[in-house]
Every structure is written in C-alpha cells, then in structure tokens.
Write a protein that holds these residues in place. Sequence first.
Motif, mmCIF file in Angstrom:
data_model
loop_
_atom_site.group_PDB
_atom_site.id
_atom_site.type_symbol
_atom_site.label_atom_id
_atom_site.label_comp_id
_atom_site.label_asym_id
_atom_site.label_seq_id
_atom_site.Cartn_x
_atom_site.Cartn_y
_atom_site.Cartn_z
ATOM 1 N N TYR A 115 16.114 31.506 9.346
ATOM 2 C CA TYR A 115 16.592 31.063 8.037
ATOM 3 C C TYR A 115 16.106 29.644 7.798
ATOM 4 O O TYR A 115 16.319 28.751 8.624
ATOM 5 C CB TYR A 115 18.121 31.123 8.015
ATOM 6 C CG TYR A 115 18.745 31.030 6.652
ATOM 7 C CD1 TYR A 115 18.542 32.024 5.695
ATOM 8 C CD2 TYR A 115 19.568 29.967 6.308
ATOM 9 C CE1 TYR A 115 19.133 31.958 4.444
ATOM 10 C CE2 TYR A 115 20.165 29.896 5.068
ATOM 11 C CZ TYR A 115 19.949 30.888 4.138
ATOM 12 O OH TYR A 115 20.539 30.815 2.907
ATOM 13 N N ASN B 280 13.610 33.273 2.031
ATOM 14 C CA ASN B 280 14.617 33.770 2.966
ATOM 15 C C ASN B 280 14.993 35.222 2.695
ATOM 16 O O ASN B 280 15.417 35.936 3.612
ATOM 17 C CB ASN B 280 15.865 32.890 2.914
ATOM 18 C CG ASN B 280 15.656 31.538 3.561
ATOM 19 O OD1 ASN B 280 14.899 31.406 4.526
ATOM 20 N ND2 ASN B 280 16.314 30.514 3.036
ATOM 21 N N ARG C 106 15.657 37.225 6.482
ATOM 22 C CA ARG C 106 16.260 36.017 7.033
ATOM 23 C C ARG C 106 17.661 35.810 6.473
ATOM 24 O O ARG C 106 18.583 35.449 7.202
ATOM 25 C CB ARG C 106 15.371 34.804 6.733
ATOM 26 C CG ARG C 106 14.017 34.858 7.408
ATOM 27 C CD ARG C 106 13.078 33.792 6.884
ATOM 28 N NE ARG C 106 11.786 33.828 7.547
ATOM 29 C CZ ARG C 106 10.806 34.667 7.205
ATOM 30 N NH1 ARG C 106 10.982 35.514 6.198
ATOM 31 N NH2 ARG C 106 9.664 34.651 7.855
ATOM 32 N N SER C 107 17.817 36.041 5.185
ATOM 33 C CA SER C 107 19.134 35.844 4.563
ATOM 34 C C SER C 107 20.156 36.825 5.101
ATOM 35 O O SER C 107 21.302 36.450 5.391
ATOM 36 C CB SER C 107 19.021 35.987 3.041
ATOM 37 O OG SER C 107 18.198 34.985 2.499
#
Length: 519
Positions: A175, A294, A305-306
């Motif tokens: 992230y 993200n 990533r989020s």
Amino acid sequence: MVRRIKARLVLQLRSQGLSGRAIAAGQQMSRHSVQAVIDAADRVGLGWEEARVMTDGQVYERLFPGRGVRESVFAQPDWDQMHRELAKVGVTLRLLHQEYVDAADGGQPVMSYDRFCRLYGDYVNVLGASSRVGHKAARSVEVDWLGPTMELLDPTTGELSKVYLFVGCLPFSRYGFVHASLDMRQESWLRAHVAMFEFFGGTVPRIVPDNLKTGVIGHPREGEVVLNDAYRELAGHYSAAVLPTRVRHPKDKPSVENTVSQVATWVIAGLRHETFTTLAGLQARIGERVEAYNAEPFQKREGSRSSVFAAEEQPLLGPLPAAPFEVSQWVYGRKVGRNGHVVWAKNYYSVPFAHIGAKVDLRITSTMIEIYRGDERLSSHLLVPPTRHNQYRTNDADLPEGRGWQEWDRARIDAWAARVGPATVTVIDRVFESVPVEEQGYDPALAVLRLTRRFSPARLEAACQLALRSPIRRVRYAHLRPILDTGQDKTGPHPAADADDGDSGGYVRGSDYYAGGTR
C-alpha cells in the motif's frame, strides 16, 4: 513408471514423425509407457499444436487425469487461514503447527513439522505469492524521496519551480503513499511522515529510510547508528524505531524502491499533460492517482493493495497518538547570559539561575521554545511572535529566592542613575524619551550605567556632562565610551564651551589643550 514420462516431449517427437519405438530408444523410455502416452493422446484428441502452449504437468494431467493422486492420511489444516495468521506479528510456522496439532481430534494422524512447512510452501507457490515470513503485516514502513520531480507554474511570472515527491510503502500489502513538497529539507521530511501516518490511520514499529542527512547523521559499519535529533523525536512520538538501510544497499528496502518506479508511471507520467499552479491542487491530483494505483488489481495474486491493506493490515496498525507530531527546529550551543536568559530571534527566555554561563540547546516549534542541557529539559516558554523584539519571557521559578535577584524596570534604572549623578540621570531620561516602548530603553540605559564597572561613577558622570554639552541630543554608550577610553572626561570643563563665540563643538579639545594647557 508412467508418472516419470515426459508426455509433452513424446507428443513433440511424435509430431516430428518419429515412431513410438524410435522415441523410446532415443529417450531411454519404456516402449509400453511411450505407447500409453500415444494411446491416451489419440483418445482425448490432444495433438502437439495444443500441447505446445501447455506445461508438462498440464499435459500429463490431461492424458492421465487423477493418476498418482493419493488421499493424504493426515488431517489437513485450513491453509488459507494459516496464510492469513502467519502475516500477523509474532506468528511463526512453528506456532501454527503446534496449534494444528492441539486442534486435532485424534481421529486422524497429524503431519510432522517438516511436512507441514513443505506443504505450506507448496500452497504459497500455487497461490502465486511469495511467502510472508519475510514481511509481517503492520510491522514496518519503507520511505524514500522519488528521484524524478514535478513542476509548479507561477501564473504571474511564468517561472517553474520543482516539486519533490516523498514515497512511503507498507511492504506487506504494498500500500503506497505519496506527498508533494517544495524542498527536501528536514522540516519537509518530517511533515511528510506526519501526513503518511495520518493517511494510513495508524503507526508501525519500524521506519526504514535511506541514510539521508535529514534523518541519519552517521551509519558506521561497526557501532550504533546516529540519528538526527528531530527524526529520532518523531519516531519516539509514533512509538517507532528508525532502522536505516545499509549504506549503498537500496535492495534492503525493495518494496519502496519498486513503488518508486511505479509511482513515476502512475503519478508523474499520468499527470504530465496537466499544469499546476498551487501545491494544494497538485497534492489533490496526486492523491487521486495514488488511490487508483492502490486499487489496481495484483497480477499474480488476488485482490489489490487497497483490499489487502483494508482486510489484513489496517486492523493491526498501532493507534495514532492523541496529538500529531509537531515539527521542531533544534539550535545547539547557546550560552545562558548573566541575566539568566538565553537569546533567540532577538528575544529573551529565562533559564534556571543555576545554569548561568552554561551552553544549552533550544528546541523551537511554531508555538513553543524548550531549553535543554544535555537530555534534561530546563524550561519552556511560549514563543514570542516573530514581529516583536527585545521581549522577555521569564518564569518565576527560574529566579533565585530573595531580593538579590530582581527584574530590571524603569524605577531600578532611575535609582541607579541617581546614585551616579544628575548628568547621568539626564542621559538616561533622554534614552527613554527616544524609544516608543519603555522596555526598548532598558538595554541602552543599562549599557550606559554598566560603564561604572570599568570606570568610576565620577568619571561616568563627568563624561555625561561633557557629552551633554555637545550637539548630540540622544547620548548613548557609543558616545560615552570613547570619552572615557581617551580620558577626555579628566580635562575638566572648558571655558570656551560657555562663551558666546558660537563654538558648540561639544567635547572636541580646544586650542589651550594643544598649547600645553592642563591635560
């Protein structure tokens, strides 16, 4: 055994016109095994054109589905749950194996620790992600400055100014965070960290930077790392330790190095056709690009990533402090004056009288000034506004008990002048008449009176009388000191000064002095 046959190779050689006997002889294979592959391929309709893009394992599974697969006699753990648990701080494969053994109901045998680790490795390889033993969730954050820069346009002058990008990355979820600054000085470095922790909504126990001077003073091969005081203070505020990478070893923080290259594409290249005139506007657009970055799905694992950050890492972050870190400036080696105050920005701040003459360090924030001697904080004061000068901030506790120590005021100064003489009183009165605020006259008045420490009060009074006969209206220390240094106050009054000959030259020596008169 058939399991060892390279079925894909058999199909490739068969497409080249070789017979089963020739393939078996040339590859040292059993003729029966080669013929089994040929028969199975004919049965399922698998030719070399289709097998060309498949792996050996996929071809074998297509030809002989289910062959060689055996049911394990051991109790099978929930590998997905094990994978998530291993990401948590302090969790190891040894601990998970012990919990697996404890949870067994006794109906099935449990696998050994070695088999447990090997099967977990197989699960991770099939998952398409690297093992998380090296990166724990919410354990560290890697930070760095991005090499390429952006630009701001001044709409009035048309000038372009550089904008530097700070990048932070959580290695577990990858992230990312990006913050724009007009420079790479220490204050910008610290403010970027504050913004980063606010963006993450929590803290981590480790900060991994490069060895830049705004954070690390020294990183020897042997011995302790020496951190910048302000950076160490920021890390302490967020309950984190700064663990810089080895000198010239950027691979010690590969996550942020990888993020840096990707941010260059997502942010700099993505915004290359846009023009920005304010830093706030640029930061807003950077935030939008980072949010999209993200949210981009992973290529080799599920989610983004989020999603990984929200589901697995954010709940494990440490809480933010009640108040955000206040960026400060350190000034070293200031001497405490004889009046028990230290000077900063032309203003005076009290220090306990026992430290008069000592060297102290100042920590200045936007609202406060703190005074330290070594690791001990001696006193703190509200910072005087930068537009005001010669102001005093004095804590009563810093002064000694009794009447021996009193703050200077107009009454004390006038009393001292009266003890010297009437001419001195006149000089001091004119000093205070020349300043708009009474406190501004304290220093020049005391400078005049303190001449009695080097010269006698009688000589100061004579010098004041001589200076008052000159055209100078506002007599100060700079006028009296030359008179005393050259001994002009010892010549006595000059009759010519009282004559009506128009000569009002002040304390300039007359002709009788140079004719051999009284000296």
